[in-house]
Enzyme design. Structure first.
Site, PDB file in Angstrom:
ATOM      1  N   GLU A 128     -34.452   9.300  12.153  1.00 21.52           N
ATOM      2  CA  GLU A 128     -34.768   7.993  11.126  1.00 21.52           C
ATOM      3  C   GLU A 128     -36.571   7.963  11.380  1.00 21.52           C
ATOM      4  OE1 GLU A 128     -32.709   4.619  11.802  1.00 21.52           O
ATOM      5  OE2 GLU A 128     -33.715   3.455   9.873  1.00 21.52           O
TER       6      GLU A 128
ATOM      7  N   GLU B  57     -25.481   1.167   5.348  1.00 18.67           N
ATOM      8  CA  GLU B  57     -25.196  -0.106   6.042  1.00 18.67           C
ATOM      9  C   GLU B  57     -25.259  -1.113   5.018  1.00 18.67           C
ATOM     10  OE1 GLU B  57     -26.897  -1.012  10.020  1.00 18.67           O
ATOM     11  OE2 GLU B  57     -25.462   0.586  10.720  1.00 18.67           O
TER      12      GLU B  57
ATOM     13  N   GLU C 247     -23.479   7.059  12.848  1.00 19.20           N
ATOM     14  CA  GLU C 247     -24.235   6.726  13.808  1.00 19.20           C
ATOM     15  C   GLU C 247     -23.479   6.143  14.901  1.00 19.20           C
ATOM     16  OE1 GLU C 247     -27.143   3.747  12.584  1.00 19.20           O
ATOM     17  OE2 GLU C 247     -27.795   4.619  10.740  1.00 19.20           O
TER      18      GLU C 247
ATOM     19  N   TYR D 262     -21.958   1.314  17.787  1.00 15.55           N
ATOM     20  CA  TYR D 262     -22.932   1.599  18.905  1.00 15.55           C
ATOM     21  C   TYR D 262     -22.318   0.916  20.353  1.00 15.55           C
ATOM     22  CZ  TYR D 262     -26.676   2.928  15.924  1.00 15.55           C
ATOM     23  OH  TYR D 262     -27.551   3.913  15.085  1.00 15.55           O
TER      24      TYR D 262
HETATM   25  O1  AHR Z   1     -30.212   3.754  14.507  1.00 14.16           O
HETATM   26  C1  AHR Z   1     -30.662   2.479  14.345  1.00 14.16           C
HETATM   27  C2  AHR Z   1     -30.290   1.659  13.100  1.00 14.16           C
HETATM   28  O2  AHR Z   1     -28.950   1.049  13.331  1.00 14.16           O
HETATM   29  C3  AHR Z   1     -30.115   2.217  11.848  1.00 14.16           C
HETATM   30  O3  AHR Z   1     -31.291   2.158  10.941  1.00 14.16           O
HETATM   31  C4  AHR Z   1     -29.206   1.407  11.064  1.00 14.16           C
HETATM   32  O4  AHR Z   1     -28.499   2.205  10.123  1.00 14.16           O
HETATM   33  C5  AHR Z   1     -28.397   0.914  12.164  1.00 14.16           C
HETATM   34  O5  AHR Z   1     -28.138  -0.452  12.193  1.00 14.16           O
END
Ligand code: AHR
Length: 508
Positions: A43, A190, A312, A256
């Site tokens: 990114e 998102e 992600e 995450y």
């Molecule tokens: O990876 C960092 C961020 O995490 C990304 O830009 C977003 O899609 C997610 O919330």
């Protein structure tokens, strides 16, 4: 005397390492393990692109047409199957037109999402597509559904893929004659958050609308990837599958691993055993998420046409002290190596539905593969795990039955062993193993159902401390080495897995 020998026996038994057993169904092949599960995400964020991948042709850092040679070589070594770009949240505000044409004429914008720094637009569509080609990777371009119009998005796809027409002429004038391949195009990112804060019903309608105008030329296939749920948002998946699934070919899940919570995530290193156990326990939640999202998908798509792409994933800690908080720079330790291996094992477990995954992120951001600082480069423990799992790419998964001791620390209890097994195209078998227990070795017995092992070898990634890491000063503190703790006895592979280790066994 009897009491004494009982005490002795007990102490001998308690000194034995705990044991695990794994049966690999060698004669019952499962679904294919798509190489795309080893995909990455790059990114426009911090030093993810600028300084990390792209330094420009005039840089003193050795480069090929602007791309760092050291990073290119390291990534080529990983055979990166697919790269997602330009975001993330950055994609939700990206205007592709500002990133094509002569670099000196491209507008300088503000990266409003990540640190408020200037975005020179010197890395745009041509630079990304050429980067993917240099790596031999597939391109996954994420469109702007956040604040871009459907026409903009449709024209971007036409610019990239069309052999003829004014947009193709413009691309040719900008230096690229033949259209590029665009295997994947993201219908936003998102949409529930930085992509527009939409409710699922509205987002599903928006997805239908934008998807309608993505029309690749005849004979060209572009898989449309919908912006999917986060974590356990099963309602999002339900609504998307029910209302919009005819209009996409894949849906992305974002998950995450945070030791703590969003406001206080926890440090990347210098953590205690409670944080080690808690973080690994959090990462394993993905198993339940994948099971339940996939079950919803099965209801609407029993033929499993639609890919679930974990586009992600990875660890997210407090930023490295002294860095710009918006740059998401964090160290990468042995704990991240375990996270990587455990997640890959979960992708393999769910291979019937999970056909892609993109770790966040490629260079210098979050659970990065690579760190750069000026002309220096460091390969992280996560990089080494990806390298160790390479034989898994496009392999066939094999069913497993695992009996493992538990690992407990305070309020956290998880299976100590994580495992998966595959057979590659050449017929070799591999077992990817992780011992999450940071204190105890575990003796594992591996039996093959329908095959007899003749030879076993392996590689291991481990260290003395939970937060062992590679730094610019000591780049090779943590690298894979030969594993000599496995042998075959009476047709059974016996291995001693050291505490906090990732082991890749090759069984022939
Ligand atoms: O990876 C960092 C961020 O995490 C990304 O830009 C977003 O899609 C997610 O919330």
């Amino acid at each position: 005397m009897r009491a004494l020998s009982l005490v002795l026996l007990c102490s001998i038994l308690s000194a034995q390492p705990p044991s695990a057993s794994l049966t690999i169904k060698a004669s019952a092949p499962g679904p294919k393990v798509h190489r795309q599960i080893f995909g990455q995400f790059a990114e426009h964020l911090g030093f993810g692109i600028y300084g990390g991948i792209w330094v420009g042709e005039d840089s003193k850092i050795p480069n090929t047409r602007g791309y760092r040679n050291d990073v290119l070589n390291a990534l080529r070594n990983l055979k990166v199957p697919v790269v997602r770009w330009p975001g993330g949240c950055f994609a939700d505000e990206y205007n592709w037109r500002e990133g094509v044409g002569p670099r000196s004429k491209r507008p300088v914008k503000i990266n409003t999402h990540w640190g408020g720094v200037t975005e020179p637009n010197s890395f745009g569509t041509h630079e990304f597509m050429e980067f993917a080609e240099l790596l031999g990777s597939e391109a996954y371009v994420s469109g702007n559904v956040g604040n871009g119009a459907p026409r903009e998005m449709a024209e971007w796809v036409e610019y990239i893929t069309s052999p003829a027409g004014s947009l193709a002429d413009e691309r040719k004038a900008n230096g690229r004659v033949t259209p590029w391949k665009l295997p994947y195009f993201g219908l936003g990112n998102e949409l529930w958050g930085c992509g527009g804060n939409m409710r699922p019903e509205y987002a599903a309608d928006v997805t239908r609308r934008y998807s309608t105008f993505i029309k690749p030329p005849a004979g060209v296939t572009v898989m449309k990837m919908a912006s999917g749920p986060s974590d356990a948002d099963y309602n999002w998946t339900e609504v998307f599958m029910r209302d919009a699934s005819k209009h996409f070919d894949g849906i992305g899940l974002h998950y995450y691993t945070l030791p703590g919570h969003w406001a206080k995530k926890g440090p990347a290193y210098g953590f205690d055993e409670n944080a080690w156990a808690g973080t690994l326990s959090k990462t394993l939640k993905l198993d339940e998420y994948l099971t339940r999202h996939a079950a919803i998908m099965d209801k609407y798509d029993p033929a499993k046409r639609i890919w679930l792409g974990v586009d992600e994933w990875g660890s997210w800690y407090d930023p490295e002290p002294g860095t710009n908080r918006g740059f998401l720079q964090q160290q990468n330790t042995l704990r991240d190596a375990l996270i990587a291996a455990m997640n890959i094992n979960l992708f393999v477990k769910h291979a019937t539905r999970v056909k892609m995954a993109n770790i966040a992120q490629m260079v210098n951001v979050l659970q990065a593969m690579i760190f750069t600082k000026e002309e220096k480069i460091v390969l992280t423990p996560t990089y080494h795990v990806f390298e160790m799992f390479q034989p898994y790419m496009d392999s066939t998964s094999l069913g497993i039955q695992l009996t493992t001791p538990w690992y407990n620390k305070d309020q956290h209890t998880i299976p100590a062993i994580s495992a998966s097994a595959v057979r590659d195209g050449a017929g070799k078998m591999y077992a990817g193993l992780a011992n999450a227990d940071p204190n105890r070795s575990i003796a594992i017995e591996i039996r093959l159902e329908g095959a007899v092992p003749a030879k076993v070898s392996g590689r291991i990634l481990t260290a003395g401390t939970m937060d062992a890491r590679n730094t610019f000063e000591q780049p090779n503190a943590l690298i894979p080495t030969t594993f000599d703790g496995a042998q075959i006895l009476n047709g059974v592979v016996k291995a001693m897995l050291p505490p906090k280790s990732v082991v890749m066994l090759n069984i022939e």
